[in-house]
Design a protein around this motif. Sequence first.
Motif: not given
Length: 586
Positions: A253-257, A262-268, A272-278, A313-319
């Motif tokens: 669910t962290s990956i999904l949120v 990203r689609e809702a225009g929330i900041s990078f 990343m904070s959602f993924l890092a918390a997981a 997903n963390m890699g794709v986000l940084e990319k």
Amino acid sequence: MANNQRSLLYYVLFVCCFIAVCFGDDDDVFKAIEICKDKLKDDPHFPRVQYSLAQLLDAQISNAGSELDVSLVKEVVQLYRDVGNPPNAVEEKRIPPAKVRFESLMRAATIAKDVLSERQQAISYYMLAMQIDGIEVSILVAFEETLKLLLSSTIVKQGASIDILGEIEAENEDPLQLSLQLCNFVGNKYPNEPLVDEFRGATLRKMKQPNSAYQSYEKAMIKSREHYLNCRNESQQSSEDNCFVHLKKFISTSILVAAAAREAGISFDDQMSFLAAAENCAVPVLASAQEYDDEETHSQDDLISEMVELYNNMGVLEKKRGSLHEAMKYFRKALEINPTDGHAIVQLASISGQDDDGKIISHVKELDRGYVAGLFDGYSSRFESELVDVLKYVGHEIVYKSLRDALPNATSVGTIVDLGCGTGLLGELIATGMPWVAIHGTDLSQRMVDISLERKTGSGGRAVYSTVSNLDASDFLSNFDEASVDCVVASDVFIYIGDVSNVLDECMKCLVKNGLVGFTVESYETTDADSGLRLLPSGRFGHSKEYVYQMAEKHGFQVLSWKDAVLRQQAGKNVNGAVVILQKQR
């Protein structure tokens, strides 16, 4: 006394049928089937006998192979349906236990969906299963299966009317609206269940409501985290496996949120904070489990696989935000866990030079099947519109044309195998131009299989494919008898297979004398045949001309024709390749 004798008779019948299903030979099974049918003629409203008969006939379906009797399948579905939702004529004392009714409806739905391809019928059975009280997880299990079908559909069949516990009436309903109604209905019963918010988010995402989808996914993530933390705090009462399951759900669910953010225009940074918390939650748990456990459990394996997805997903986000060094770090972490992970390998190929990662990529000869299947499952709904209309893909057209040019007498061709058939682009060309041919397709993506099964020639024409399977190319070819196939075609397929040795081996076995293999490859320029296979920055394999000629000779084929061609567009540029026809020589 008569009633007691009859009850005893039916109990003995039930036991006999169970023994026949589990332990009997064919004669025992057929005798048991006849006994059940005879009893139902005398007493048609007896669910326990119907259940026994359904199981006996179901076993025949499972063992039928390719020779499937559709009328028999429909009979089994109706029997399970009547057991799960007995008609009013059934006496109350005869109504089966909740568990039997629930399992019967779920089985009826599964057969309707997987064997009969009747999705609407399956949805109605799943919804009936949701109404059964007395089984704690029944609503959630049936809800999940229903939502999967609704979200993979585009319309509910015209005239469909579905009543859920008298609270939801859907007439000619848009499946997305129905999905929302179901989420609200089940959410009221299970307010702390993250699965409901997850499916609500998926529905809103398909409805192009990114902000609402993001909010729903965030709720799912928060609830998943709470479930996991509660499990850890109650570790004396909860099994370690159970906590692994909750942690996996928190990661997913962290990956999904993060994706929804990203689609809702929330900041990078917030994404990343959602993924890092997981990651912070999972890493010490996995380290501890691997240190003290000699054997990994199934739940632990699932958790490890989810960690690979997290790092990808963390890699794709940084990319996406241009931090390529950070991106490579996460893709390497994914490969440390699973060295063959296709997603991480492809991503590294797209950003790595001739450094350590470049050396890794140079040794990649194939992509794991799960990655390719997932790639095209996600791509299936927009496959043709993007590939043909946007990317100007013509691979299917040039394979068909080259195949016809290579056939001196096309009417002698009886069987063609279409590898990686996708939605049926190439198959339809063959079926239209060579209507006498039986075409057998296969694809790793189940969603592609579902689409190609429904494909017809022209408007209201005949089915394109005689059969379509969800198998790897080599495995599919191995099912054909020796010298039973006239041609094998593969448009835009070898670019995802990589090493074609196994495929050509199987082609050699199943093709008739002088049989043909027609396919496309993407260009990779090198004069060294031994290094003529390379995973390109596009994430697809390139094959050099020297490599293809070498493979053809090695496996007993002659290169009948090689034609350079532009296969498609990518980022506004031509993707160069070739269409190749091989002919069996031995």
